[in-house]
Scaffold this active site. Sequence first.
Site, PDB file in Angstrom:
ATOM      1  N   LYS A  88       8.933  23.433  16.495  1.00 38.10           N
ATOM      2  CA  LYS A  88       8.579  22.811  15.212  1.00 38.10           C
ATOM      3  C   LYS A  88       9.020  24.006  13.955  1.00 38.10           C
ATOM      4  CE  LYS A  88       5.743  19.218  16.951  1.00 38.10           C
ATOM      5  NZ  LYS A  88       5.695  19.294  18.095  1.00 38.10           N
TER       6      LYS A  88
ATOM      7  N   THR B 287       3.061  12.453  14.941  1.00 35.07           N
ATOM      8  CA  THR B 287       2.668  11.118  15.328  1.00 35.07           C
ATOM      9  C   THR B 287       1.150  10.871  15.282  1.00 35.07           C
ATOM     10  OG1 THR B 287       3.117  11.934  17.485  1.00 35.07           O
ATOM     11  CG2 THR B 287       4.659  10.369  16.606  1.00 35.07           C
TER      12      THR B 287
ATOM     13  N   ASP C 251      10.096  27.412   7.851  1.00 38.53           N
ATOM     14  CA  ASP C 251       9.914  28.645   7.384  1.00 38.53           C
ATOM     15  C   ASP C 251      11.021  28.737   6.404  1.00 38.53           C
ATOM     16  OD1 ASP C 251       9.542  31.424   6.513  1.00 38.53           O
ATOM     17  OD2 ASP C 251       8.379  31.666   8.636  1.00 38.53           O
TER      18      ASP C 251
ATOM     19  N   ARG D  86       0.460  13.684  28.297  1.00 38.76           N
ATOM     20  CA  ARG D  86      -0.773  13.147  28.966  1.00 38.76           C
ATOM     21  C   ARG D  86      -0.894  11.943  29.981  1.00 38.76           C
ATOM     22  NH1 ARG D  86      -4.150  14.340  23.679  1.00 38.76           N
ATOM     23  NH2 ARG D  86      -2.225  13.874  22.873  1.00 38.76           N
TER      24      ARG D  86
ATOM     25  N   LYS E 218       9.772  19.782  28.241  1.00 42.22           N
ATOM     26  CA  LYS E 218       9.376  20.158  26.793  1.00 42.22           C
ATOM     27  C   LYS E 218       8.452  21.134  26.947  1.00 42.22           C
ATOM     28  CE  LYS E 218       6.821  17.948  23.610  1.00 42.22           C
ATOM     29  NZ  LYS E 218       6.101  19.018  23.024  1.00 42.22           N
TER      30      LYS E 218
HETATM   31  O1  C5P Z   1       0.277  13.937  25.593  1.00 43.63           O
HETATM   32  P1  C5P Z   1       1.158  13.344  24.626  1.00 43.63           P
HETATM   33  O2  C5P Z   1       1.872  12.094  25.343  1.00 43.63           O
HETATM   34  O3  C5P Z   1       0.297  12.836  23.321  1.00 43.63           O
HETATM   35  O4  C5P Z   1       2.071  14.411  24.219  1.00 43.63           O
HETATM   36  C1  C5P Z   1       3.121  14.433  23.179  1.00 43.63           C
HETATM   37  C2  C5P Z   1       3.838  15.568  22.827  1.00 43.63           C
HETATM   38  O5  C5P Z   1       4.820  15.381  21.961  1.00 43.63           O
HETATM   39  C3  C5P Z   1       2.941  16.748  22.485  1.00 43.63           C
HETATM   40  O6  C5P Z   1       3.494  17.804  23.241  1.00 43.63           O
HETATM   41  C4  C5P Z   1       3.096  16.995  20.877  1.00 43.63           C
HETATM   42  O7  C5P Z   1       3.399  18.377  20.770  1.00 43.63           O
HETATM   43  C5  C5P Z   1       4.583  16.260  20.682  1.00 43.63           C
HETATM   44  N1  C5P Z   1       4.912  15.742  19.488  1.00 43.63           N
HETATM   45  C6  C5P Z   1       4.081  14.770  19.013  1.00 43.63           C
HETATM   46  N2  C5P Z   1       4.487  14.222  18.011  1.00 43.63           N
HETATM   47  C7  C5P Z   1       5.383  14.642  17.019  1.00 43.63           C
HETATM   48  C8  C5P Z   1       6.230  15.617  17.671  1.00 43.63           C
HETATM   49  C9  C5P Z   1       5.956  16.255  18.844  1.00 43.63           C
HETATM   50  O8  C5P Z   1       3.056  14.227  19.565  1.00 43.63           O
HETATM   51  N3  C5P Z   1       5.916  14.151  15.880  1.00 43.63           N
END
Ligand code: C5P
Length: 248
Positions: free
Chosen positions: A66, A128, A69, A221, A37
């Site tokens: 995301k 989230t 617009d 992470r 991603k």
């Molecule tokens: O590091 P972590 O596991 O929290 O990363 C989650 C990834 O998912 C990030 O790249 C974040 O931008 C993406 N994301 C999210 N919540 C959403 C959509 C995308 O955390 N609703």
Amino acid sequence: MVDLPLAKRLALALDTPDLDSALDLVRRTRGAVGTFKVGLELYTAVGPAILTALAKEDVDVFLDLKLHDIPNTVMGAVQAAARHEVALLTVHASGGPAMLKAAQSALAGKTMIPGASSTRLLAVTALTHLTGNELAAVGFSGGPDEVVVRLARLARDAGLFGVVCSPEEAALVRQACGSELAIVCPGIRSKDAGPARDDQARTASAFEAVKDGADIVVVGRPIRSAPDPADAAARLLDEIAQGLQARA
Ligand code: C5P
């Protein structure tokens, strides 16, 4: 349930500041991870060069821009992304029905766009990190469950491939929107992570997310910060396989 090879069900968030560190992560984890991603940090830093580089690695790319617009602008951006043959691309469901339909229609004209046939759209429902209080603060009525289901229905009705929601809402979305809609869940944290959820609020383990209906889990992470990212990814892939088996 969407039919996908196991490894493509694990999407690694390449939230890195430059091309070299992103490619290093891809090469170290590609044994377990099938989808990579590219989000706002990496795309803003590197631009479309990251998409060209990942195409050479022959991996599935999930472009998480995301988009949000006016319909015409989003349509143009979807067409531009589709030319890069990304497998998945995100738009915000809260852009509304007209925007979602315009985004999807950009792919319907795909005969004009080389490679576009491989691109599928996902609508982000409620991010989230947002709690019920924060959703109320930005004007959404109802708690996360209600908001996410309402937005997921908009995406389904506009003909999108799937939605992004937290694992806490996966089962509800599956129930409300049926088996055809792909469900993609970030906010993945192991049960024993305790308070180590970083900035995520609505979380669950990969096992729970998949058991509850997630087709793809997005993990950043917990893999990137692990002492051995390849090993962390392999363990998550096992959890995904177990979650699939545990589905009723
Ligand atoms: O590091 P972590 O596991 O929290 O990363 C989650 C990834 O998912 C990030 O790249 C974040 O931008 C993406 N994301 C999210 N919540 C959403 C959509 C995308 O955390 N609703």
